[in-house]
Structure formats: structure tokens, C-alpha cells
Write an enzyme that holds these catalytic residues in place. Sequence first.
Site, short mmCIF file in Angstrom:
data_model
loop_
_atom_site.label_atom_id
_atom_site.label_comp_id
_atom_site.label_asym_id
_atom_site.label_seq_id
_atom_site.Cartn_x
_atom_site.Cartn_y
_atom_site.Cartn_z
N LYS A 52 -18.19 33.83 79.72
CA LYS A 52 -18.56 33.13 78.75
C LYS A 52 -20.00 32.64 79.46
O LYS A 52 -20.58 31.80 79.33
CB LYS A 52 -17.60 32.21 78.81
CG LYS A 52 -16.28 32.16 78.12
CD LYS A 52 -15.47 30.48 77.93
CE LYS A 52 -14.17 31.31 78.07
NZ LYS A 52 -13.14 30.75 78.43
N GLY A 53 -19.96 32.31 81.32
CA GLY A 53 -20.98 32.11 81.77
C GLY A 53 -22.26 31.84 81.13
O GLY A 53 -23.69 31.16 81.27
N GLU A 108 -26.86 37.78 83.04
CA GLU A 108 -25.68 36.81 83.48
C GLU A 108 -25.83 35.70 84.09
O GLU A 108 -27.06 35.78 83.91
CB GLU A 108 -25.41 37.96 84.95
CG GLU A 108 -23.76 38.41 85.49
CD GLU A 108 -22.68 37.63 85.35
OE1 GLU A 108 -22.58 35.85 84.43
OE2 GLU A 108 -21.66 37.72 85.78
N ASP A 109 -25.15 35.17 84.81
CA ASP A 109 -25.38 33.23 84.36
C ASP A 109 -25.51 33.99 86.62
O ASP A 109 -26.83 32.87 86.88
CB ASP A 109 -24.36 32.62 84.72
CG ASP A 109 -22.77 32.93 85.08
OD1 ASP A 109 -23.06 34.14 85.51
OD2 ASP A 109 -21.98 32.35 84.74
N ASP A 112 -22.58 36.33 93.20
CA ASP A 112 -22.06 35.31 94.51
C ASP A 112 -22.25 37.01 94.96
O ASP A 112 -23.10 37.76 95.44
CB ASP A 112 -21.09 34.36 94.23
CG ASP A 112 -20.39 34.38 95.25
OD1 ASP A 112 -21.35 33.65 95.26
OD2 ASP A 112 -19.21 34.25 94.77
N PHE A 161 -21.60 25.45 94.97
CA PHE A 161 -20.71 25.43 93.99
C PHE A 161 -21.66 25.15 92.69
O PHE A 161 -21.54 23.87 93.21
CB PHE A 161 -19.54 25.95 94.18
CG PHE A 161 -18.66 26.22 92.74
CD1 PHE A 161 -18.41 27.27 92.78
CD2 PHE A 161 -18.32 25.13 91.56
CE1 PHE A 161 -17.71 27.88 91.49
CE2 PHE A 161 -17.79 25.61 90.70
CZ PHE A 161 -17.50 26.91 91.07
N VAL A 162 -22.24 25.55 91.79
CA VAL A 162 -22.79 25.09 90.82
C VAL A 162 -21.93 24.80 89.29
O VAL A 162 -21.97 26.18 89.49
CB VAL A 162 -24.78 25.15 90.63
CG1 VAL A 162 -25.10 25.19 91.74
CG2 VAL A 162 -24.66 27.15 90.59
N ASP A 168 -19.50 27.24 84.79
CA ASP A 168 -18.10 25.77 84.46
C ASP A 168 -17.11 25.71 85.49
O ASP A 168 -17.39 26.69 87.21
CB ASP A 168 -16.87 26.40 83.68
CG ASP A 168 -16.04 27.60 83.73
OD1 ASP A 168 -16.86 28.77 84.60
OD2 ASP A 168 -14.69 27.21 84.26
N ARG A 174 -19.63 23.61 81.01
CA ARG A 174 -20.59 24.00 80.67
C ARG A 174 -21.76 23.74 79.73
O ARG A 174 -23.50 24.87 79.86
CB ARG A 174 -19.46 25.15 79.88
CG ARG A 174 -19.06 26.61 80.87
CD ARG A 174 -18.89 27.34 79.12
NE ARG A 174 -16.88 28.22 79.87
CZ ARG A 174 -16.88 29.02 81.47
NH1 ARG A 174 -18.24 29.11 81.67
NH2 ARG A 174 -16.44 29.32 81.20
P1 5GP Z 1 -19.20 37.77 91.98
O1 5GP Z 1 -18.81 38.38 91.34
O2 5GP Z 1 -21.02 38.41 92.12
O3 5GP Z 1 -18.76 37.27 93.08
O4 5GP Z 1 -19.27 36.56 90.70
C1 5GP Z 1 -19.68 36.37 90.12
C2 5GP Z 1 -19.27 35.25 88.95
O5 5GP Z 1 -18.38 34.11 89.63
C3 5GP Z 1 -19.43 34.44 87.82
O6 5GP Z 1 -20.10 35.18 86.95
C4 5GP Z 1 -19.17 33.89 87.75
O7 5GP Z 1 -18.81 33.64 86.69
C5 5GP Z 1 -18.68 33.12 89.38
N1 5GP Z 1 -18.79 32.23 90.49
C6 5GP Z 1 -19.85 32.42 90.92
N2 5GP Z 1 -20.35 31.38 91.98
C7 5GP Z 1 -20.61 30.20 91.26
C8 5GP Z 1 -21.11 29.31 91.35
O8 5GP Z 1 -21.34 28.17 92.05
N3 5GP Z 1 -20.65 28.21 90.45
C9 5GP Z 1 -19.36 28.62 89.57
N4 5GP Z 1 -19.19 27.57 88.09
N5 5GP Z 1 -19.00 29.79 89.04
C10 5GP Z 1 -19.46 30.80 90.76
#
Ligand code: 5GP
Length: 189
Positions: A52-53, A108-109, A112, A161-162, A168, A174
Site C-alpha cells: 500500500k506504501g 515504489e515508496d 531498503d 525507519f521513516v 506506515d 500513512r
Molecule cells: P526491501 O525489500 O527493499 O527491504 O523493503 C521494501 C519495503 O520495506 C518497503 O516497500 C516498505 O514496505 C518496507 N520498508 C523498508 N524501509 C522502511 C522504512 O524506513 N519505513 C517503512 N515504513 N517501511 C519500510
Amino acid sequence: MDDLSSIPPTFRGDVESILIPEADLQTRLAELAADVDRDYAGRDLLLVGVLKGAIFVMADLARHLTIPTAMDFMAVSSYGASTSSSGVVRILKDLDTEIEGRDVLLVEDIVDSGLTLDYLTKNLRSRRPASVEILSLLTKPSRREVDLPVRYVGFEVPDVFVVGYGLDYAERYRSLRDIVTLEPSVYGG
Ligand code: 5GP
């Protein structure tokens, strides 16, 4: 002390600081949209938002674009209330549309570890689109675990963490208009 006047009073006590204010988000999204407009002129562009991000990134980016686009959404398993990646990705909602021969831009939001989008791009590529690229509002380069080319990046953020602007913590925050960090007490600290 940050000026938290843009944060609704009910959330203000939870917010530690504003990392990226709303105005900066909108300015940057307009710049990214201009890049996408130029790169995809005359092509058949399908924007794929990752729920949903990415809802607000999708909505604001799409409205800054001037080329015709279609939109679709996917939902993948998230980490629940945990703040770190398990690396496990499950498709909860797939695309409604076929993408063979089309140009796909994943919206994407935040990237990470990169594991989610690494999985998603491989999955989408197996459907024979003309192209698959990634646009992410935020990226945390220091956290990357896979080599993932992100074509359009809004902002690089440090390893914190943001939340806000679609992001969220345990389904909250959100709706905040800015990207913010939370007080340690919110995490039970
Ligand atoms: P990745 O697979 O790249 O590790 O993670 C991507 C997902 O992790 C993002 O779409 C999000 O849902 C979550 N995520 C990673 N870092 C953050 C953060 O700092 N804040 C939040 N709210 N979600 C995060």
C-alpha cells in the site's frame, strides 16, 4: 526542535522529526515525472504501484505526468509490525492486466534491502514485457543486499525507519503529508 506544525496534533507527540517536508516531495516528484515524460514519450507505459506504501507516490507522480499512462497495482506481503526485512515476498494481489510487450514502470515508496523489488522485477520479466524499470521515492543505499538498478530515485535517506506519505508503522502514519521519523517511545523504546 523541529517545527511540527504540519503534523496533525493527534500525531505530533509520536513524531521525532520531519526528514522530508511535503513541498520537497512534490518538487522532486514533478522533476521525476518530467524525466519519465521524456523517456517514455510515444511508448505504451503501464505504471505499476506496489500497495500500500506507493499509493501517494503513484497518485502524485501520475498527476505530474503529461504522457498517457495506464495504472495497475500489486500487493506483496509486508513485514507486519517488524521494522526489518525477512526477505520473504508473497504476492497478495497480482496485476489485473497482461504486460506482454508493454513498458512497465514499477512505482515504489522505498527500496531498503532491495529484496522485494528484486523478486518483483524478476517475476514481471518472466511475463515478457518490453521493459521493466523502477521508480522509488526513497532509497536506503546502505541497506542494499542485492544489486538492483533503480532508474528513478527521489531521495536517498540514511538507515533510519521513516513513515508518512504512504509509509506506515503497524498500519499507522500513512496519511501524514511529510516523511518523518518516530519517537523511540512509539516502538516501545
Ligand atoms: P526491501 O525489500 O527493499 O527491504 O523493503 C521494501 C519495503 O520495506 C518497503 O516497500 C516498505 O514496505 C518496507 N520498508 C523498508 N524501509 C522502511 C522504512 O524506513 N519505513 C517503512 N515504513 N517501511 C519500510
